[in-house]
Design a protein around this motif. Structure first.
Motif, PDB file in Angstrom:
ATOM      1  N   ASN A 154     -14.250 -18.825 -15.265  1.00  0.00           N
ATOM      2  CA  ASN A 154     -15.033 -19.999 -14.837  1.00  0.00           C
ATOM      3  C   ASN A 154     -15.149 -21.016 -15.970  1.00  0.00           C
ATOM      4  O   ASN A 154     -16.074 -21.822 -15.996  1.00  0.00           O
ATOM      5  N   CYS A 187     -14.324 -20.335  -0.962  1.00  0.00           N
ATOM      6  CA  CYS A 187     -15.433 -20.740  -1.830  1.00  0.00           C
ATOM      7  C   CYS A 187     -15.658 -19.682  -2.903  1.00  0.00           C
ATOM      8  O   CYS A 187     -15.611 -18.486  -2.625  1.00  0.00           O
ATOM      9  N   ASN A 188     -15.860 -20.127  -4.116  1.00  0.00           N
ATOM     10  CA  ASN A 188     -16.278 -19.211  -5.192  1.00  0.00           C
ATOM     11  C   ASN A 188     -17.809 -19.143  -5.136  1.00  0.00           C
ATOM     12  O   ASN A 188     -18.479 -20.112  -5.512  1.00  0.00           O
ATOM     13  N   ARG A 242     -12.046 -12.666  -0.638  1.00  0.00           N
ATOM     14  CA  ARG A 242     -12.297 -13.839   0.201  1.00  0.00           C
ATOM     15  C   ARG A 242     -11.001 -14.540   0.572  1.00  0.00           C
ATOM     16  O   ARG A 242     -10.834 -15.064   1.668  1.00  0.00           O
ATOM     17  N   THR A 270     -13.303 -11.720  -9.888  1.00  0.00           N
ATOM     18  CA  THR A 270     -11.941 -11.905  -9.344  1.00  0.00           C
ATOM     19  C   THR A 270     -11.708 -11.048  -8.109  1.00  0.00           C
ATOM     20  O   THR A 270     -11.089 -11.501  -7.141  1.00  0.00           O
ATOM     21  N   THR A 295     -15.874 -14.619 -13.805  1.00  0.00           N
ATOM     22  CA  THR A 295     -15.426 -14.746 -12.418  1.00  0.00           C
ATOM     23  C   THR A 295     -15.308 -13.357 -11.809  1.00  0.00           C
ATOM     24  O   THR A 295     -14.747 -12.451 -12.433  1.00  0.00           O
ATOM     25  N   PRO A 349      -5.846 -20.421  -3.573  1.00  0.00           N
ATOM     26  CA  PRO A 349      -7.019 -20.137  -4.419  1.00  0.00           C
ATOM     27  C   PRO A 349      -7.243 -21.283  -5.387  1.00  0.00           C
ATOM     28  O   PRO A 349      -6.474 -22.248  -5.407  1.00  0.00           O
ATOM     29  N   GLN A 350      -8.300 -21.173  -6.160  1.00  0.00           N
ATOM     30  CA  GLN A 350      -8.464 -22.054  -7.321  1.00  0.00           C
ATOM     31  C   GLN A 350      -7.742 -21.343  -8.475  1.00  0.00           C
ATOM     32  O   GLN A 350      -8.292 -20.425  -9.112  1.00  0.00           O
ATOM     33  N   SER A 404     -13.835 -10.105  -5.896  1.00  0.00           N
ATOM     34  CA  SER A 404     -14.510 -10.693  -4.732  1.00  0.00           C
ATOM     35  C   SER A 404     -13.791 -11.963  -4.292  1.00  0.00           C
ATOM     36  O   SER A 404     -13.606 -12.210  -3.102  1.00  0.00           O
ATOM     37  N   LEU A 405     -13.315 -12.756  -5.268  1.00  0.00           N
ATOM     38  CA  LEU A 405     -12.575 -13.978  -4.926  1.00  0.00           C
ATOM     39  C   LEU A 405     -11.307 -13.633  -4.162  1.00  0.00           C
ATOM     40  O   LEU A 405     -10.971 -14.260  -3.153  1.00  0.00           O
ATOM     41  N   ASN A 406     -10.602 -12.602  -4.629  1.00  0.00           N
ATOM     42  CA  ASN A 406      -9.357 -12.214  -3.932  1.00  0.00           C
ATOM     43  C   ASN A 406      -9.646 -11.643  -2.560  1.00  0.00           C
ATOM     44  O   ASN A 406      -8.880 -11.854  -1.620  1.00  0.00           O
ATOM     45  N   ASP A 461     -19.230 -26.010  -8.428  1.00  0.00           N
ATOM     46  CA  ASP A 461     -18.851 -25.315  -9.677  1.00  0.00           C
ATOM     47  C   ASP A 461     -18.821 -26.272 -10.874  1.00  0.00           C
ATOM     48  O   ASP A 461     -18.291 -25.909 -11.939  1.00  0.00           O
TER      49      ASP A 461
END
Ligand SMILES: C[S@@+](CC[C@H](N)C(=O)[O-])C[C@H]1O[C@@H](n2cnc3c(N)ncnc32)[C@H](O)[C@@H]1O
Ligand SMILES: Nc1nc2[nH]cc(C(=O)O)c2c(=O)[nH]1
Ligand code: SF4
Ligand SMILES: [Mg+2]
Length: 239
Positions: A235, A184-185, A206, A200, A198, A226-227, A202-204, A40
């Protein structure tokens, strides 16, 4: 000796790993000996951006650190690229003399004697999804180079099942290291899409997947994080 600097920013909060939430300044060096598929921070990695990495002295870096911190010592996080490629002894000595403490983020592929001066060392060897190999001897040499006072932690990014199984095996070999797992993002901002929003949701998703796996496996000494800065500030660069 000059240090290749991509950016110096903050105060912000450490968004990842064992020090998550801690106020810190970032000193990001330019150049990396890896090229992870999902990196990233390609602007501090790819040789095509070399002209953007300013050669700075330790004195000049500390002047900027003191200006950004209002002269109030705090944690300074060294990241990159791979900060272990740079000559950081003087910076660490000058910063310590002024009351600053230092954390460093590295994949553990390059070892330096000055690791012994670090207050915190986050080792983040790369999983199979990154496309990079795990050099165990370099990783263990990085571990051995840390000082008595250096708090070392392991941070593993997980993109898929293969990464998860790899992480379980690696973590089992270093039970003495505090461990954080980080989803991973899959769609970080890139030089071609610097303003990519971002995803978000999908990140959450994961993060939930990872939490479900860790709890189902009763992997109780792994912290799943998380990041945070990506969730807060998208991002964006320099946050
Ligand atoms: C940008 S790297 C710089 C320091 C060093 N090269 C390293 O990899 O540890 C800092 C951290 O961000 C993580 N990272 C990079 N790209 C990521 C992504 N797309 N999703 C989640 N973590 C990522 C790395 O694994 C590493 O732990
Ligand atoms: N807030 C914030 N926390 C971070 N932790 C690791 C980072 C990195 O890029 O190395 C990073 C970053 O870029 N921003
Ligand atoms: S080692 Fe770190 S900086 Fe280098 S390519 Fe991988 S994630 Fe990016
Ligand atoms: Mg970052």
């Amino acid at each position: 000796m000059s240090i290749a600097i991509s950016e110096i920013f903050g105060p912000t909060i450490q968004g990842e790993g064992a020090l998550i939430g801690v106020p810190t300044l970032f000193v990001r060096t330019g150049g990396c000996d890896f090229r992870c598929s999902w990196c990233d921070t390609l602007y501090a990695v790819e040789p095509r951006f070399k002209a953007d990495w300013a050669p700075m002295s330790a004195e000049a870096i500390m002047a900027e650190v003191k200006q950004l911190s209002g002269g109030q010592p705090l944690l300074v996080t060294l990241s990159g690229g791979n900060p272990a490629l740079q000559p950081l002894t003087e910076l660490l000595e000058q910063g310590h003399a002024e009351g600053y403490t230092f954390a460093m983020e590295t994949q553990g592929s390059k070892v330096q004697d000055w690791f012994a001066l670090l207050d915190h060392l986050t080792l983040s060897p790369k999983p199979p999804s990154s496309g990079m190999a795990f050099n165990r001897s370099r990783f263990e040499a990085s571990l051995a180079a840390a000082g008595e006072q250096t708090r070392v932690s392991l941070k593993l990014v997980i993109a898929d099942e293969a990464d998860y199984q790899w992480a379980r095996a690696v973590a089992a070999d270093y039970p003495q290291l505090p461990l954080t797992l980080q989803p991973c993002n899959p769609s970080p901002a890139t030089p071609e899409q610097p303003d990519l929003e971002t995803d978000t949701a999908s990140l959450n998703a994961r993060l939930r997947w990872l939490v479900d796996k860790v709890t189902a496996d009763r992997w109780f000494n792994a912290r799943v994080l998380p990041q945070l800065h990506v969730l807060i500030w998208n991002n964006e660069r320099g946050v």
